[in-house]
Scaffold this active site. Structure first.
Site, PDB file in Angstrom:
ATOM      1  N   THR A  62       0.815  -1.225   0.000  1.00 41.05           N
ATOM      2  CA  THR A  62       0.000   0.000   0.000  1.00 41.05           C
ATOM      3  C   THR A  62       0.849   1.277   0.000  1.00 41.05           C
ATOM      4  OG1 THR A  62      -0.184  -0.100   2.394  1.00 41.05           O
ATOM      5  CG2 THR A  62      -1.993  -1.084   1.126  1.00 41.05           C
TER       6      THR A  62
ATOM      7  N   TYR B 183     -15.236  -9.978   8.967  1.00 42.13           N
ATOM      8  CA  TYR B 183     -14.130 -10.731   8.341  1.00 42.13           C
ATOM      9  C   TYR B 183     -14.628 -12.085   7.815  1.00 42.13           C
ATOM     10  CZ  TYR B 183      -9.473 -12.943   8.042  1.00 42.13           C
ATOM     11  OH  TYR B 183      -8.338 -13.587   7.619  1.00 42.13           O
TER      12      TYR B 183
ATOM     13  N   THR C 124     -11.909 -25.383  -2.276  1.00 46.33           N
ATOM     14  CA  THR C 124     -11.304 -24.676  -1.145  1.00 46.33           C
ATOM     15  C   THR C 124     -10.407 -25.662  -0.421  1.00 46.33           C
ATOM     16  OG1 THR C 124     -13.248 -23.287  -0.867  1.00 46.33           O
ATOM     17  CG2 THR C 124     -11.766 -23.461   1.030  1.00 46.33           C
TER      18      THR C 124
ATOM     19  N   SER D 217     -10.073 -17.901   4.528  1.00 47.97           N
ATOM     20  CA  SER D 217      -9.683 -18.140   5.925  1.00 47.97           C
ATOM     21  C   SER D 217     -10.536 -19.253   6.513  1.00 47.97           C
ATOM     22  CB  SER D 217      -9.893 -16.878   6.761  1.00 47.97           C
ATOM     23  OG  SER D 217      -9.791 -17.186   8.127  1.00 47.97           O
TER      24      SER D 217
ATOM     25  N   ASN E   3      -3.745  -0.055  -3.439  1.00 51.10           N
ATOM     26  CA  ASN E   3      -4.709  -0.157  -2.342  1.00 51.10           C
ATOM     27  C   ASN E   3      -5.983  -0.728  -2.952  1.00 51.10           C
ATOM     28  OD1 ASN E   3      -6.661   0.151  -0.430  1.00 51.10           O
ATOM     29  ND2 ASN E   3      -6.173   2.275   0.071  1.00 51.10           N
TER      30      ASN E   3
HETATM   31  P1  NAP Z   1      -0.570  -9.317   7.105  1.00 49.40           P
HETATM   32  O1  NAP Z   1       0.729  -9.802   7.618  1.00 49.40           O
HETATM   33  O2  NAP Z   1      -1.392  -8.386   7.934  1.00 49.40           O
HETATM   34  O3  NAP Z   1      -0.325  -8.672   5.639  1.00 49.40           O
HETATM   35  C1  NAP Z   1      -1.419  -8.142   4.934  1.00 49.40           C
HETATM   36  C2  NAP Z   1      -0.972  -7.735   3.555  1.00 49.40           C
HETATM   37  O4  NAP Z   1      -2.128  -7.167   2.890  1.00 49.40           O
HETATM   38  C3  NAP Z   1       0.097  -6.670   3.572  1.00 49.40           C
HETATM   39  O5  NAP Z   1       0.961  -6.888   2.484  1.00 49.40           O
HETATM   40  C4  NAP Z   1      -0.690  -5.386   3.365  1.00 49.40           C
HETATM   41  O6  NAP Z   1       0.053  -4.370   2.707  1.00 49.40           O
HETATM   42  C5  NAP Z   1      -1.791  -5.862   2.446  1.00 49.40           C
HETATM   43  N1  NAP Z   1      -2.957  -4.981   2.515  1.00 49.40           N
HETATM   44  C6  NAP Z   1      -3.684  -4.598   3.586  1.00 49.40           C
HETATM   45  N2  NAP Z   1      -4.672  -3.761   3.228  1.00 49.40           N
HETATM   46  C7  NAP Z   1      -4.561  -3.602   1.881  1.00 49.40           C
HETATM   47  C8  NAP Z   1      -5.271  -2.856   0.917  1.00 49.40           C
HETATM   48  N3  NAP Z   1      -6.302  -2.057   1.251  1.00 49.40           N
HETATM   49  N4  NAP Z   1      -4.876  -2.922  -0.372  1.00 49.40           N
HETATM   50  C9  NAP Z   1      -3.836  -3.697  -0.735  1.00 49.40           C
HETATM   51  N5  NAP Z   1      -3.097  -4.426   0.132  1.00 49.40           N
HETATM   52  C10 NAP Z   1      -3.469  -4.377   1.424  1.00 49.40           C
HETATM   53  O7  NAP Z   1      -1.560 -10.524   6.758  1.00 49.40           O
HETATM   54  P2  NAP Z   1      -1.299 -12.095   6.591  1.00 49.40           P
HETATM   55  O8  NAP Z   1      -1.465 -12.711   7.928  1.00 49.40           O
HETATM   56  O9  NAP Z   1      -0.083 -12.342   5.793  1.00 49.40           O
HETATM   57  O10 NAP Z   1      -2.607 -12.468   5.753  1.00 49.40           O
HETATM   58  C11 NAP Z   1      -2.621 -12.540   4.353  1.00 49.40           C
HETATM   59  C12 NAP Z   1      -3.981 -13.046   3.898  1.00 49.40           C
HETATM   60  O11 NAP Z   1      -4.240 -14.303   4.527  1.00 49.40           O
HETATM   61  C13 NAP Z   1      -5.144 -12.138   4.306  1.00 49.40           C
HETATM   62  O12 NAP Z   1      -6.106 -12.127   3.297  1.00 49.40           O
HETATM   63  C14 NAP Z   1      -5.689 -12.807   5.543  1.00 49.40           C
HETATM   64  O13 NAP Z   1      -7.057 -12.515   5.737  1.00 49.40           O
HETATM   65  C15 NAP Z   1      -5.465 -14.263   5.213  1.00 49.40           C
HETATM   66  N6  NAP Z   1      -5.394 -15.121   6.395  1.00 49.40           N
HETATM   67  C16 NAP Z   1      -4.424 -14.935   7.338  1.00 49.40           C
HETATM   68  C17 NAP Z   1      -4.407 -15.776   8.443  1.00 49.40           C
HETATM   69  C18 NAP Z   1      -3.367 -15.662   9.523  1.00 49.40           C
HETATM   70  O14 NAP Z   1      -3.504 -16.375  10.532  1.00 49.40           O
HETATM   71  N7  NAP Z   1      -2.352 -14.842   9.403  1.00 49.40           N
HETATM   72  C19 NAP Z   1      -5.364 -16.774   8.588  1.00 49.40           C
HETATM   73  C20 NAP Z   1      -6.319 -16.916   7.601  1.00 49.40           C
HETATM   74  C21 NAP Z   1      -6.319 -16.088   6.509  1.00 49.40           C
HETATM   75  P3  NAP Z   1       0.846  -3.218   3.529  1.00 49.40           P
HETATM   76  O15 NAP Z   1       2.048  -3.885   4.144  1.00 49.40           O
HETATM   77  O16 NAP Z   1       1.206  -2.215   2.522  1.00 49.40           O
HETATM   78  O17 NAP Z   1      -0.115  -2.723   4.565  1.00 49.40           O
END
Ligand code: NAP
Length: 247
Positions: free
Chosen positions: A38, A154, A237, A141, A63
């Site tokens: 972003t 979410y 899925t 998720s 974004n």
């Molecule tokens: P994270 O560490 O919080 O990273 C989120 C990423 O999304 C970052 O690169 C962020 O970019 C980007 N982002 C956030 N808002 C955005 C926007 N408006 N436009 C474009 N990019 C945006 O998350 P993560 O844990 O790696 O999760 C990645 C995906 O897996 C998500 O969809 C999450 O819902 C899913 N997920 C995660 C978990 C878990 O336990 N971690 C479990 C289930 C599903 P910036 O760095 O620029 O902010």
């Protein structure tokens, strides 16, 4: 090593966590990777990291919740070869009990996780249809399947991604494009770093494998679904959750 040579891969939200692990996996296997963040600073770091490892690719600002940003991004994308593999990974949480949830908390999560995915996917469709080849993988998720108190926004966005995945798979299958979703359980990233120790302990009690997952364990499944070995898998899925939910 060069499994994805000549393939262009777009990963949204590639600055950290799961998206970064996915981007690194494709870069290592010879793809030209486009990773989004972003901010300019994070996008530049993506470019530096990819090229420092002698791989090919670029970081771009996007974004997905902002139509102007999507429009700017679409112009930058025109200067590159069109992606034939799209990983819709960017996502946010904004937790609250429904009784206390503000309009803004609902809208921000739906606009990012669900509507953002729609915009980015539509942007990439035409080129995939022309090439008669494509892989689209949506990072949903476990809570899109199981539900979770305090996460109605979410969970609704992540369940919506699954309906989208199945419908689009039916629309574009005849063009050689597969569309699948991966439903991670709790993975060790900045998103889960926010959990309190109490919540973390209660989550661990629900996971048969008794640990959080690693981002690379999601990247491995995305890699498989993108490969030729998975050419006959679409509309599915795949849960990667340590057994936390076995629906
Ligand atoms: P994270 O560490 O919080 O990273 C989120 C990423 O999304 C970052 O690169 C962020 O970019 C980007 N982002 C956030 N808002 C955005 C926007 N408006 N436009 C474009 N990019 C945006 O998350 P993560 O844990 O790696 O999760 C990645 C995906 O897996 C998500 O969809 C999450 O819902 C899913 N997920 C995660 C978990 C878990 O336990 N971690 C479990 C289930 C599903 P910036 O760095 O620029 O902010």
């Amino acid at each position: 090593m060069n499994k994805y040579k000549d393939k262009v891969v777009l990963v949204t939200g590639a600055s950290r966590g799961i998206g970064k692990a996915i981007l690194n996996k494709f870069a290592k296997h010879g793809a030209f990777v486009i990773g989004t963040a972003t901010t300019e600073t994070s996008a530049d770091i993506i470019t530096k990291n990819v090229t420092a490892d002698n791989n090919t690719g670029i970081g771009l600002v996007l974004n997905i919740a902002d139509k102007l940003s999507i429009n700017d991004f679409s112009h930058k994308l025109k200067d590159l070869n069109a992606p034939c593999i799209l990983i819709n990974n960017a996502g946010i949480t904004c937790d609250n009990l429904l009784m206390r949830m503000k309009d803004d908390e609902w809208e921000k999560v739906i606009n990012t996780n669900l509507t953002g995915m729609f915009h980015v996917t539509r942007l990439c469709m035409r080129a995939m249809m022309k090439q008669r080849y494509g892989r689209i993988i949506n990072i949903s998720s476990v809570v899109g399947l199981s539900g979770n108190p305090g996460q109605s926004n979410y969970s609704a966005s992540k369940a919506g991604m699954l309906g989208f995945t199945r419908s689009l798979a039916r629309e574009v299958g005849s063009r050689g494009i597969t569309v699948n979703a991966v439903a991670p359980g709790f993975i060790s990233t900045e998103m889960t770093d926010e959990l309190t120790d109490d919540i973390r302990d209660s989550i661990l009690n629900q996971i048969p494998l008794a640990r959080l997952g690693h981002p690379e364990e999601i990247a491995n499944v995305v890699d498989f679904l993108s490969s030729d070995q998975a050419a006959y898998i679409t509309g599915q899925t795949i849960s990667v959750n340590g057994g936390m939910y076995m629906g």
